[in-house]
Write a protein that holds these residues in place. Structure first.
Motif, PDB file in Angstrom:
ATOM      1  N   ALA B 288       7.063  22.564 -20.588  1.00  0.00           N
ATOM      2  CA  ALA B 288       5.701  22.961 -20.234  1.00  0.00           C
ATOM      3  C   ALA B 288       5.569  23.062 -18.721  1.00  0.00           C
ATOM      4  O   ALA B 288       4.929  23.976 -18.201  1.00  0.00           O
ATOM      5  CB  ALA B 288       4.699  21.953 -20.782  1.00  0.00           C
ATOM      6  N   ARG B 290       7.928  23.776 -16.629  1.00  0.00           N
ATOM      7  CA  ARG B 290       8.638  24.974 -16.191  1.00  0.00           C
ATOM      8  C   ARG B 290       7.785  26.214 -16.431  1.00  0.00           C
ATOM      9  O   ARG B 290       7.662  27.093 -15.585  1.00  0.00           O
ATOM     10  CB  ARG B 290       9.962  25.095 -16.945  1.00  0.00           C
ATOM     11  CG  ARG B 290      10.870  26.181 -16.427  1.00  0.00           C
ATOM     12  CD  ARG B 290      12.231  26.096 -17.084  1.00  0.00           C
ATOM     13  NE  ARG B 290      12.277  26.725 -18.380  1.00  0.00           N
ATOM     14  CZ  ARG B 290      12.598  28.009 -18.567  1.00  0.00           C
ATOM     15  NH1 ARG B 290      12.892  28.765 -17.541  1.00  0.00           N
ATOM     16  NH2 ARG B 290      12.620  28.512 -19.775  1.00  0.00           N
ATOM     17  N   ARG B 291       7.171  26.291 -17.609  1.00  0.00           N
ATOM     18  CA  ARG B 291       6.350  27.457 -17.924  1.00  0.00           C
ATOM     19  C   ARG B 291       5.127  27.533 -17.035  1.00  0.00           C
ATOM     20  O   ARG B 291       4.565  28.601 -16.834  1.00  0.00           O
ATOM     21  CB  ARG B 291       5.906  27.396 -19.384  1.00  0.00           C
ATOM     22  CG  ARG B 291       7.045  27.662 -20.340  1.00  0.00           C
ATOM     23  CD  ARG B 291       6.540  27.640 -21.733  1.00  0.00           C
ATOM     24  NE  ARG B 291       7.643  27.618 -22.679  1.00  0.00           N
ATOM     25  CZ  ARG B 291       7.471  27.519 -23.988  1.00  0.00           C
ATOM     26  NH1 ARG B 291       6.257  27.434 -24.494  1.00  0.00           N
ATOM     27  NH2 ARG B 291       8.503  27.512 -24.783  1.00  0.00           N
ATOM     28  N   ALA B 292       4.700  26.386 -16.538  1.00  0.00           N
ATOM     29  CA  ALA B 292       3.541  26.388 -15.642  1.00  0.00           C
ATOM     30  C   ALA B 292       3.953  26.756 -14.222  1.00  0.00           C
ATOM     31  O   ALA B 292       3.141  26.714 -13.312  1.00  0.00           O
ATOM     32  CB  ALA B 292       2.860  25.028 -15.666  1.00  0.00           C
ATOM     33  N   GLY B 293       5.234  27.098 -14.050  1.00  0.00           N
ATOM     34  CA  GLY B 293       5.681  27.550 -12.739  1.00  0.00           C
ATOM     35  C   GLY B 293       6.136  26.439 -11.814  1.00  0.00           C
ATOM     36  O   GLY B 293       6.344  26.666 -10.631  1.00  0.00           O
TER      37      GLY B 293
END
Ligand SMILES: Nc1ncnc2c1ncn2[C@@H]1O[C@H](COP(=O)(O)OP(=O)(O)OP(=O)(O)O)[C@@H](O)[C@H]1O
Ligand SMILES: [Mg+2]
Lengths: 257, 410
Positions: B288, B290-293
């Motif tokens: 999560a 990682r996906r949030a940048g």
């Protein structure tokens, strides 16, 4: 919706393989401002993969992505966010140990020049956003999301995606875990996003839901785009047919290939 | 959903209400597995009473200042451990990394060796060496993807070997540099001690009131004002009480100030900065994050750097305490004590849960047990068994809490 201007987001000939599994094969896809595009297909058709490619989670093997007619390369979630592409993932991308505010702002925290968090404005805007989406069952925005119900978590994930001024919002099966009332709420929300002029892509296995909110429907089958249908000019039977057996044209292409 | 509605309405109404409602809410959270700092407080009180009845000198100002010196090394290292545990990793190399730092600081101050550097420079180099080792190990974990358990286990062996090799012939290096020896042995004058308590309390009050004001300005619930004031009075009172007790003996040890500084800084970084938020996110759900940048790899590397740097500072303190380093530097129970301190302080081994202040409380408990057992005259055997049992209790509590929270989550 203006058909002559370039689509907000367009994929051309995009392919993506995981080892020997071809999850996407030369897929074309587009979505325009102000429309809700449904993306449907059987389990494993490649819907989530397509979304993750656009979101920068996976890199594409070949093909091109255009944003408002300009070719773009999306290397990571930051690039996607910069273009205004937001995703609500099927496997919810929330941190259970963080509270609602912390999750809403994850990776985009408001801070002062020395990286000190500005908690108050973040909490305020979270509360406002949830209120504007009529998410009223969450007791406190300071409780960890681990303590929320499935539907509440889904609401947080959707709210996070729409809190930023986005152009394109992808929702991967946003209603899969929800009860009747909450499903209705999320679908209303999806429609409202489209009416506000955003380009919205919704993945769902529930064709009733799809026909309720979508303007157009893209069908994926075994990693191929087998057709794009206008909701006004199609029916559920035709879509089911395309999902399970493909279209005659696509079947021909498969034989040739 | 419909049956739950009245309860939710009730709870919403209770927000910002009187103390009774707040305590009821705490009690609910407690039943849901969030035990907060209660076990630690109970533990500290129980240990104090036990040793007091066995050997009353345990509760004395002289022994209190001794305790601060004894717990300093482990506590500072444990602050680094907290960060590593928060991202769901482990660092087994910290013991001997601290030993390396001790060797570095001792070598650099050696008179007549050609590199007799001023103490403070030598200390900075030692801490930097620890951080560099942490960065190296963290990079292997984050970039190559080797499990941290293995990388740091290898580190444990390697750095122990380096220490043995370096000290091999002489076996021990004495430290004559005053600045280095002052780290663990200098005592503040009484007035400086009071100044520390005043600055600490003022800073705490400023932080708490700042939060209170900004929430009020934003029109958010501010919590009960009595509790807010009570928190300042309680922690400020603790600081003044500690200074009072120390001043009754020789005075506040400089290491006490170092502990305070490291814990406050660590708590600030973990709790109030974007970096800290990302540390918790990586520990809670790395994908999560990682996906949030969030740059998950960078966060991991930085956390191992913190761990190495804290081990370095801890090693300097330990070397300074002995005025020397020898072949046992960084060995013994140092590693396990440091990890135990963090875990006893309520930091979860599963990542994402815990506070930096846990290192202080865990370090205090371990220090008290060790100090008390020495005073009473029990053997090391008793010390190991007791520490082991406390650790087991802490981890069991953590596991049960997690299960409870998972159960309450639905
Ligand atoms: N990370 C991965 N590694 C290997 N294979 C993958 C990975 N992700 C997806 N696949 C494979 O790619 C294909 C498409 O998967 P995808 O998740 O996109 O399907 P989907 O259309 O979202 O299905 P569902 O409706 O079940 O969510 C599947 O065959 C799947 O096994
Ligand atoms: Mg999917």
């Amino acid at each position: 919706m203006n058909a002559t201007s370039p689509p907000t987001l367009e994929l051309r000939d995009v392919s993506k393989s995981f080892g020997s599994v071809e999850a996407l094969r030369e897929v074309d896809f587009e979505v325009r401002d102000g429309e809700v595009m449904a993306l449907v297909g059987d389990n494993g058709a490649g819907k989530s993969t397509l979304i993750k490619c656009v979101a920068g989670i996976y890199s594409i093997d070949s093909g091109q992505v255009f944003f408002e007619g300009n070719p773009v390369t999306i290397h990571g979630p930051k690039d996607a966010a910069k273009l205004g592409i937001e995703v609500v993932y099927q496997d919810l991308a929330l941190c259970d140990n963080l509270d609602v505010v912390q999750n809403m702002y994850l990776g985009r925290e408001e801070h002062d020049p020395i990286f000190r968090l500005r908690e108050a404005p973040m909490e305020q805007r979270t509360t406002d956003t949830l209120k504007s989406l009529s998410v009223t069952t969450i007791r406190s925005v300071r409780q960890p999301v681990a303590t929320l119900s499935g539907g509440q978590r889904q609401s947080v994930a959707v709210a996070r995606a729409v809190m930023w001024n986005n152009r394109v919002v992808f929702l991967d099966e946003p209603t899969a875990a929800l009860g009747v009332a909450q499903t209705h709420q999320v679908l209303e929300l999806v429609k409202r996003l489209g009416e506000q002029g955003l380009a919205v892509v919704i993945v769902s296995h529930n064709l009733n839901d799809v026909f309720e909110v979508a303007n157009r429907i893209t069908v994926l089958r075994l990693g191929r785009n087998v057709g794009v249908y206008e909701r006004e000019k199609t029916n559920q039977q035709e879509i089911v047919q395309a999902i399970t057996a493909g279209t005659p044209a696509a079947a021909e292409a498969e034989v040739v290939a | 959903m419909s049956t739950a509605a009245p309860v939710e309405v009730q709870a919403a109404a209770a927000e910002d209400a009187g103390l009774a409602a707040i305590f009821r809410g705490r009690w609910e959270a407690f039943k849901g597995g969030d035990v907060g700092s209660l076990p630690v407080v109970v533990g500290i009180v129980a240990i104090t009473l036990f040793f007091y009845f066995k050997q009353s000198i345990f509760v004395s100002s002289v022994n209190f200042t001794n305790l601060i010196g004894q717990m300093a090394g482990v506590t500072v290292i444990a602050v680094g451990v907290v960060f590593v545990l928060l991202i769901g990793e482990i660092d087994l190399s910290i013991g001997f990394v601290s030993g390396i730092a001790g060797v570095v600081v001792a070598e650099l101050q050696l008179p007549g060796s050609g590199h007799q550097w001023p103490g403070l420079v030598a200390i900075a180099c030692a801490i930097a060496a620890g951080a560099a080792i942490g960065a190296l190990q963290g990079s292997i974990v984050a970039i190559v993807g080797v499990p941290s358990f293995v990388v740091t286990l290898a580190g444990l062996l390697i750095w122990q070997g380096v220490i043995l090799k370096d000290l091999g012939t002489q076996g021990v290096i004495g430290i004559q540099d005053k600045q280095i020896n002052d780290v663990a042995n200098y005592v503040l004058t009484k007035n400086w001690g009071w100044a520390v308590a005043i600055v600490f309390t003022a800073g705490l009050a400023a932080a708490i009131l700042g939060t209170w004001l900004s929430r009020r300005r934003a029109g958010l619930p501010t919590g009960n004002p009595i509790l807010t004031v009570a928190r300042i009075v309680f922690y400020g009172g603790l600081a003044f009480a500690a200074v009072h007790v120390c001043n009754h003996a020789r005075g506040v040890p400089l290491v006490g100030l170092i502990i305070l500084f490291v814990v406050v800084l660590g708590a600030y970084v973990a709790g109030r900065t974007t970096f800290g938020r990302h540390v918790y996110a990586v520990g809670g759900n790395a994908e999560a994050a990682r996906r949030a940048g969030i740059n998950v790899k960078l966060i991991r590397i930085l956390v191992f750097m913190i761990s190495g740097g804290m081990a370095g500072l801890g090693g300097v303190i330990l070397a300074s305490r002995l005025n020397s380093v020898d072949l046992t530097a960084g060995g013994g129970t140092l590693l396990l004590d440091s990890i135990s301190a963090a875990v006893i302080g309520g930091v979860s081994l599963f990542g994402g849960r815990g506070r930096v202040s846990g290192a202080l409380f865990g370090g205090l408990i371990i220090g008290m047990v060790s100090n008390g057992i020495d005073l009473v005259g029990y053997t090391d055997a008793v010390k190991f068994i007791t520490t082991g049992l406390i650790l087991l209790a802490a981890v069991t509590l953590d596991t049960v809490a997690r299960r409870r929270q998972a159960a309450a989550g639905r």
